[in-house]
Design a protein around this motif. Structure first.
Motif, PDB file in Angstrom:
ATOM      1  N   ASN A  20       0.899  -1.541  -0.278  1.00  0.00           N
ATOM      2  CA  ASN A  20       0.048  -0.235   0.134  1.00  0.00           C
ATOM      3  C   ASN A  20       0.463   0.788  -0.147  1.00  0.00           C
ATOM      4  N   ALA A  21       2.046   1.214   0.612  1.00  0.00           N
ATOM      5  CA  ALA A  21       2.764   2.661   0.506  1.00  0.00           C
ATOM      6  C   ALA A  21       2.872   2.924  -1.087  1.00  0.00           C
ATOM      7  N   VAL A 238      17.086  -5.465   1.250  1.00  0.00           N
ATOM      8  CA  VAL A 238      17.026  -4.376   1.914  1.00  0.00           C
ATOM      9  C   VAL A 238      16.419  -4.449   3.546  1.00  0.00           C
ATOM     10  N   ALA A 239      16.545  -3.474   3.987  1.00  0.00           N
ATOM     11  CA  ALA A 239      15.583  -3.350   4.878  1.00  0.00           C
ATOM     12  C   ALA A 239      14.808  -1.903   4.938  1.00  0.00           C
ATOM     13  N   ILE A 240      13.790  -2.578   5.610  1.00  0.00           N
ATOM     14  CA  ILE A 240      13.010  -0.817   5.013  1.00  0.00           C
ATOM     15  C   ILE A 240      11.871  -0.865   6.884  1.00  0.00           C
ATOM     16  N   CYS A 241      11.566   0.106   7.286  1.00  0.00           N
ATOM     17  CA  CYS A 241      10.546   0.280   8.272  1.00  0.00           C
ATOM     18  C   CYS A 241       8.995   0.598   7.656  1.00  0.00           C
ATOM     19  N   ILE A 248       5.192   7.658   5.176  1.00  0.00           N
ATOM     20  CA  ILE A 248       5.969   8.924   4.650  1.00  0.00           C
ATOM     21  C   ILE A 248       5.009   9.218   3.377  1.00  0.00           C
ATOM     22  N   SER A 249       4.401   7.953   2.860  1.00  0.00           N
ATOM     23  CA  SER A 249       3.429   7.898   1.111  1.00  0.00           C
ATOM     24  C   SER A 249       2.562   8.912   1.372  1.00  0.00           C
ATOM     25  N   GLU A 250       1.756   8.883   2.786  1.00  0.00           N
ATOM     26  CA  GLU A 250       0.338   9.620   2.763  1.00  0.00           C
ATOM     27  C   GLU A 250       0.580  11.647   3.114  1.00  0.00           C
ATOM     28  N   LEU A 251       1.958  11.291   3.295  1.00  0.00           N
ATOM     29  CA  LEU A 251       2.627  13.343   3.595  1.00  0.00           C
ATOM     30  C   LEU A 251       2.787  13.281   1.852  1.00  0.00           C
ATOM     31  N   PRO A 252       1.926  14.907   1.652  1.00  0.00           N
ATOM     32  CA  PRO A 252       2.036  15.833   0.300  1.00  0.00           C
ATOM     33  C   PRO A 252       4.068  15.850   0.143  1.00  0.00           C
ATOM     34  N   LEU A 265      17.466  10.370   6.832  1.00  0.00           N
ATOM     35  CA  LEU A 265      17.606   9.258   5.373  1.00  0.00           C
ATOM     36  C   LEU A 265      17.962  10.314   4.295  1.00  0.00           C
ATOM     37  N   ALA A 266      18.135   9.243   3.696  1.00  0.00           N
ATOM     38  CA  ALA A 266      18.174  10.249   2.154  1.00  0.00           C
ATOM     39  C   ALA A 266      17.402  10.307   1.491  1.00  0.00           C
ATOM     40  N   GLU A 267      16.331   8.987   1.739  1.00  0.00           N
ATOM     41  CA  GLU A 267      15.532   8.455   0.726  1.00  0.00           C
ATOM     42  C   GLU A 267      14.556   7.016   1.218  1.00  0.00           C
ATOM     43  N   PRO A 268      13.271   7.357   0.804  1.00  0.00           N
ATOM     44  CA  PRO A 268      12.453   6.352   1.034  1.00  0.00           C
ATOM     45  C   PRO A 268      12.920   4.832   0.521  1.00  0.00           C
ATOM     46  N   GLY A 269      12.948   4.259   1.623  1.00  0.00           N
ATOM     47  CA  GLY A 269      13.443   3.329   1.616  1.00  0.00           C
ATOM     48  C   GLY A 269      12.748   2.045   0.218  1.00  0.00           C
ATOM     49  N   LEU A 270      11.162   2.890   0.059  1.00  0.00           N
ATOM     50  CA  LEU A 270      10.295   2.180  -1.049  1.00  0.00           C
ATOM     51  C   LEU A 270      11.625   2.288  -2.469  1.00  0.00           C
ATOM     52  N   SER A 271      12.024   3.331  -1.943  1.00  0.00           N
ATOM     53  CA  SER A 271      12.658   3.790  -3.875  1.00  0.00           C
ATOM     54  C   SER A 271      14.032   2.988  -3.575  1.00  0.00           C
ATOM     55  N   LYS A 272      14.669   2.144  -2.631  1.00  0.00           N
ATOM     56  CA  LYS A 272      15.751   1.242  -2.574  1.00  0.00           C
ATOM     57  C   LYS A 272      14.777  -0.056  -3.113  1.00  0.00           C
TER      58      LYS A 272
END
Length: 367
Positions: A20-21, A238-241, A248-252, A265-272
């Motif tokens: 969903n994220a 790949v480690a993500i929370c 993060i996905s719900e933020l503008p 963090l340099a970027e969202p974990g989902l990008s990795k």
């Protein structure tokens, strides 16, 4: 041509949270195509800094990113290979994807019940892998019975297939995935027969450790143990929370950068995760700048130029003459396409040229 990754794992490990994220993040990014085909399939833009840099220099009216498909597959339970839980339906969905994203729970939470009673990443990994191996073993043994009968009456192809199937059976019998078995003899024949079997453990796999926020900031024994286990089969982790990625996905979009900076963090974990899935499938990106659109395209590594042109339109492959190629690095160094042309950095390539990751291409064709 679609490329997809199936998100698998035990129940309550965070598969749907991460899915969903992924899909929510894709929906929020301007100019990145996103759609939900049905409740458990999402098409997500591949994060691409090169495309962003090209857009800044070229300022095209339209920018289109390349995409990947993610499939949220229902949770597997012990005994799935014998039909337990969703059983055959679960395994059938896995057969349809190109690669596996195996979500493994590493976080502790009294509010989320673990299906096994306790959080044990290595045990979870073993449960899922064992079910996939058992399902493949059943497939191989049933096919082996047929080929052995045909081999006994002199069928030469059946004899070759029997040798391969025996090797696959022995590998699975030792508790190892078939992707660990390297081809022997006529590699093309081996690969063709293996593709026909649609083996679950032949698919490349990426392990995702779903961790708590605190585990992102310091070495974590559960994640380290998972990395060691994955390394033994040539896989990555790949480690993500998942909970944080959902937040993060719900933020503008304009608030996401500040949130990431606050978290260090340099970027969202989902990008990795998306890029790792892209690499897992052996994919590369090339770019076109035709008319008002700058566009990224996905192809398998090693694709010849005519077939790459065919990704855009079949007429371009059929009538392919040549490709004018400028690599992204040369584009950036020259400061644009026109300066690169003046410096002689553009080159003309024929039908035998294999596209490189980061190529900017103009295909010449005649139909």
């Amino acid at each position: 041509m679609g490329f997809n990754c199936g998100i698998v794992g035990l129940p309550n490990v965070g598969k749907s949270t991460i899915f969903n994220a992924l899909t929510a993040a894709g929906a929020e990014v301007a100019n990145y195509p996103f759609c939900t085909i049905d409740p458990n399939i999402g098409i997500v833009a591949v994060p691409d800094p090169r495309l962003e840099n090209l857009a800044r220099v070229l300022s095209p009216p339209k920018v289109t990113a390349t995409t990947m498909e993610f499939v949220d597959i229902a949770g597997l339970v012990k005994g799935a290979s014998r039909g337990e839980g969703l059983g055959n339906k679960f395994l059938g969905h896995i057969r349809e994807v190109d690669a596996l994203i195996h979500i493994i729970r590493c976080f502790q939470s009294p509010d989320v019940v673990h299906v096994g009673g306790t959080v044990d990443p290595l045990s979870d990994l073993e449960v899922v892998n064992t079910e996939l191996i058992l399902a493949d073993l059943d497939t191989v043994e049933r096919r082996l019975e047929k080929t052995e009968r045909l081999a006994k009456v002199g069928d030469k192809d059946a004899r070759k297939a029997t040798l391969l199937l025996t090797r696959l059976r022995d590998t699975l019998g030792r508790g190892r995935p078939t992707r660990s078995l390297l081809p022997e003899g006529e590699q093309g024949e081996d690969e063709a027969w293996r593709r026909e079997l649609h083996l679950l453990t032949d698919k490349p796999v990426l392990y995702v450790a779903n961790v708590s926020e605190s585990m992102l900031k310091a070495p974590s024994p559960p994640v380290e143990a998972l990395e060691q286990a994955a390394a033994r089969e040539g896989a990555c982790v790949v480690a993500i929370c998942g909970d944080m990625e959902a937040e993060i996905s719900e933020l503008p979009p304009e608030e996401r950068r500040g949130f990431l900076e606050d978290m260090g963090l340099a970027e969202p974990g989902l990008s990795k995760l998306i890029r790792a899935g892209y690499d897992l499938l052996g994919l590369i990106t090339f770019y076109t700048t035709v008319g008002p659109e700058l566009r990224a395209w996905t192809i398998p590594r090693g694709t010849p130029a005519p077939q790459a042109a065919g990704r855009i339109h079949t007429d371009m492959e059929r009538g392919f003459i040549r490709a004018e190629i400028l690599h992204y690095d040369d584009f950036l160094a020259a400061g644009g396409i026109a300066p690169a042309r003046e410096k002689g950095l553009l080159r003309s390539e024929g039908k035998s040229y294999r596209m490189m990751d980061g190529d900017i291409a103009l295909f010449r064709f005649n139909v």
